[in-house]
Motif scaffolding. Structure first.
Motif, PDB file in Angstrom:
ATOM      1  N   ALA A 160       0.968  -1.257   0.063  1.00  0.00           N
ATOM      2  CA  ALA A 160       0.028   0.026  -0.138  1.00  0.00           C
ATOM      3  C   ALA A 160       1.070   1.388   0.084  1.00  0.00           C
ATOM      4  O   ALA A 160       0.478   2.140  -0.740  1.00  0.00           O
ATOM      5  N   ALA A 161       1.858   1.533   0.846  1.00  0.00           N
ATOM      6  CA  ALA A 161       2.719   2.514   0.948  1.00  0.00           C
ATOM      7  C   ALA A 161       3.446   3.025  -0.440  1.00  0.00           C
ATOM      8  O   ALA A 161       3.556   3.667  -0.773  1.00  0.00           O
ATOM      9  N   ALA A 162       3.786   1.798  -1.205  1.00  0.00           N
ATOM     10  CA  ALA A 162       4.370   1.795  -2.441  1.00  0.00           C
ATOM     11  C   ALA A 162       3.532   2.615  -3.431  1.00  0.00           C
ATOM     12  O   ALA A 162       3.807   3.576  -4.250  1.00  0.00           O
ATOM     13  N   TYR A 163       2.307   2.330  -3.567  1.00  0.00           N
ATOM     14  CA  TYR A 163       1.559   2.831  -4.386  1.00  0.00           C
ATOM     15  C   TYR A 163       0.948   4.314  -4.109  1.00  0.00           C
ATOM     16  O   TYR A 163       0.845   4.934  -4.623  1.00  0.00           O
ATOM     17  N   LYS A 164       0.988   4.315  -2.687  1.00  0.00           N
ATOM     18  CA  LYS A 164       0.765   5.802  -2.081  1.00  0.00           C
ATOM     19  C   LYS A 164       1.677   6.772  -2.812  1.00  0.00           C
ATOM     20  O   LYS A 164       1.228   7.996  -2.916  1.00  0.00           O
ATOM     21  N   GLN A 165       2.896   6.494  -2.330  1.00  0.00           N
ATOM     22  CA  GLN A 165       3.959   7.072  -2.911  1.00  0.00           C
ATOM     23  C   GLN A 165       3.966   7.529  -4.377  1.00  0.00           C
ATOM     24  O   GLN A 165       4.122   8.508  -4.747  1.00  0.00           O
ATOM     25  N   GLU A 194      -4.927  -1.502   0.917  1.00  0.00           N
ATOM     26  CA  GLU A 194      -5.515  -1.259   2.001  1.00  0.00           C
ATOM     27  C   GLU A 194      -5.256   0.325   2.247  1.00  0.00           C
ATOM     28  O   GLU A 194      -4.011   0.696   2.127  1.00  0.00           O
ATOM     29  N   GLY A 195      -6.043   1.034   2.588  1.00  0.00           N
ATOM     30  CA  GLY A 195      -6.100   2.415   2.989  1.00  0.00           C
ATOM     31  C   GLY A 195      -6.206   3.693   1.993  1.00  0.00           C
ATOM     32  O   GLY A 195      -6.206   4.827   2.050  1.00  0.00           O
ATOM     33  N   LEU A 196      -6.168   3.050   0.692  1.00  0.00           N
ATOM     34  CA  LEU A 196      -6.007   4.026  -0.310  1.00  0.00           C
ATOM     35  C   LEU A 196      -7.208   4.390  -0.823  1.00  0.00           C
ATOM     36  O   LEU A 196      -8.234   3.625  -0.894  1.00  0.00           O
ATOM     37  N   GLN A 197      -7.559   5.681  -1.318  1.00  0.00           N
ATOM     38  CA  GLN A 197      -8.903   6.289  -1.722  1.00  0.00           C
ATOM     39  C   GLN A 197      -8.983   6.579  -3.079  1.00  0.00           C
ATOM     40  O   GLN A 197      -8.426   7.106  -3.898  1.00  0.00           O
ATOM     41  N   HIS A 198     -10.097   6.206  -3.754  1.00  0.00           N
ATOM     42  CA  HIS A 198     -10.603   6.281  -5.158  1.00  0.00           C
ATOM     43  C   HIS A 198     -10.566   7.893  -5.291  1.00  0.00           C
ATOM     44  O   HIS A 198     -11.012   8.585  -4.501  1.00  0.00           O
ATOM     45  N   GLY A 199     -10.079   8.251  -6.412  1.00  0.00           N
ATOM     46  CA  GLY A 199     -10.034   9.654  -6.734  1.00  0.00           C
ATOM     47  C   GLY A 199      -8.956  10.531  -6.212  1.00  0.00           C
ATOM     48  O   GLY A 199      -8.516  11.733  -6.620  1.00  0.00           O
ATOM     49  N   THR A 200      -8.228  10.119  -5.033  1.00  0.00           N
ATOM     50  CA  THR A 200      -7.066  10.569  -4.514  1.00  0.00           C
ATOM     51  C   THR A 200      -5.906   9.862  -4.816  1.00  0.00           C
ATOM     52  O   THR A 200      -4.902  10.521  -5.116  1.00  0.00           O
ATOM     53  N   ASP A 201      -5.837   8.378  -4.351  1.00  0.00           N
ATOM     54  CA  ASP A 201      -4.511   7.723  -4.555  1.00  0.00           C
ATOM     55  C   ASP A 201      -4.995   6.874  -5.803  1.00  0.00           C
ATOM     56  O   ASP A 201      -3.807   6.485  -6.465  1.00  0.00           O
TER      57      ASP A 201
END
Length: 402
Positions: A173-178, A194-201
């Motif tokens: 998750a952290a790698a995709y968020k970055q 986990e924890g990523l948001q549609h439209g933001t992440d």
């Protein structure tokens, strides 16, 4: 629900004539062309072989000959599915995207099967029409730590778009968020970390109707067993919503619609190479099994090897995903009796279109799906054409007696 037992066979046959015409105008490398097993490796080092975009931009859409049926799956957060057939880039939008000179990277979880090869082909073909350069394709070999490293490597190439299927929804998750924070438009295949948001992440999640495919696999099993017998279920022992949906749908359909079929054992696999070991142990424990459901085609091939080693060619296997080896077995009326097929090439087309939406600033749905397709000996060649936009390999045709 009884009407759904034959819906895909009918719809595939009805759609085939249109599909063939559609396929004639498409790139015939849908399942990898002359090098079907090397689609992921060809650009893993970052070398791009993208062709120049067409001189005249044309609309881009998912194959409109796909079966028109209810999609039963929901997204990773319970989202209702939007049909992939509703997605489209107009000629003017394609021309705008061509002028952006975008770069894309594809980060696969595993690239060693026909599903992955076709997904990559759909992405590459569609990105080429959009003038998007594919700068990297990676294979995480089903290892989350390698996928994190892969993402770090491809982000060094500053892609505008990242299309990926996460190995594990937590550890990656952290790698995709970055990647999203660095400005990449992230489109997911099958699952959202986990924890990523549609439209933001991320832009969207694109999947098959995995619940529908589980239902189709259950109907094939019931038909093969004449509606009665003892079966085992080999599921994916991971927090992965698409494989979980398949298993849930299969088991629910068996329990509710086929009371004379008993699920007597369940065992999990951690990865694609565990099928033979798990199936062998299950057959040793339950020598009177009549059937096995295996959650996708690669471990189903391992289960097939275990069944043959046990001298149980009378047993029936059903699964998900139309790979070459399972297609051969289905075509010759072997141990694998049929399956629910995904449409990976069309998934790739849909993912590329959604990346184009994001580049243009258009609103994107959180979850998009393509329909399920029931595959048996009766329609395996037609189904291959629909799934991959090309004729079945000669080995499958030979097995079918054609």
């Amino acid at each position: 629900m009884n009407k759904k037992r034959s819906r895909s066979v009918f719809l595939v046959s009805a759609a085939l004539a249109v599909a063939l015409m559609s396929a004639c105008g498409a790139n015939n490398n849908a399942a990898g062309g002359s090098e079907p097993n090397n689609a992921a490796g060809n650009t893993a080092n970052g070398e791009s072989n993208v062709a120049a975009p067409p001189a005249v931009a044309e609309p881009i859409m998912v194959n409109q000959a796909l079966p028109q049926q209810e999609i039963l799956s929901t997204g990773p957060h319970g989202e209702a599915a939007v049909s992939a057939k509703s997605l489209q880039l107009t000629a003017d939008e394609v021309k705008q995207i061509q002028g952006m000179k975008l770069k894309a990277a594809i980060a696969m979880h595993y690239a060693g099967n026909d599903w992955s090869t076709a997904q990559i082909a759909g992405l590459k073909d569609t990105f080429a029409k959009m003038g998007v350069e594919v700068v990297a394709v990676t294979d995480a070999q089903f290892k989350s730590e390698k996928q994190v490293s892969d993402l770090e490597t491809v982000m060094a190439k500053n892609p505008d778009i990242v299309v990926s299927i996460p190995v594990d929804p937590v550890s990656t998750a952290a790698a995709y968020k970055q990647a999203a924070q660095a400005g990449a438009k992230v489109v997911f295949m099958d699952n959202a970390p986990e924890g990523l948001q549609h439209g933001t992440d991320y832009v969207s999640v694109v999947s098959a109707d995995n619940y529908g495919n589980g239902i189709e696999a259950a109907h094939v099993m019931a038909e093969a067993l004449g509606g009665k017998g003892k079966i085992g279920v080999i599921y994916h022992d991971a927090d992965y919503f698409v494989t979980r949906q398949r298993t849930e749908a299969f088991e629910k359909t068996i329990k509710e619609q086929y009371p004379d079929i008993e699920i007597v054992d369940r065992s999990g696999i951690a990865g694609p190479n565990d099928g033979e070991k798990v199936a062998s142990a299950m057959l040793t424990k339950n020598p009177d099994l009549d059937g096995l459901f295996v959650v996708w085609d690669v471990p189903a091939e391992g289960a097939l090897a275990a069944v043959r080693a046990a001298g149980r060619d009378d047993l029936a296997i059903t699964t998900i995903d139309l790979g070459t080896n399972v297609a051969i077995e289905i075509a010759k009326n072997g141990v694998i009796k049929g399956l629910g097929a995904q449409l990976p090439y069309e998934q790739g087309v849909a993912e590329a279109i959604l990346a184009g939406y994001a580049a243009l600033g258009k609103e994107t749905p959180p979850y998009v799906a393509v329909p399920a397709v029931k595959v048996t000996k009766d329609n395996v060649l037609d189904a291959w054409q629909l799934v991959y936009r090309q004729e079945a390999p000669n080995a499958v045709k030979d097995a079918a007696g054609q």
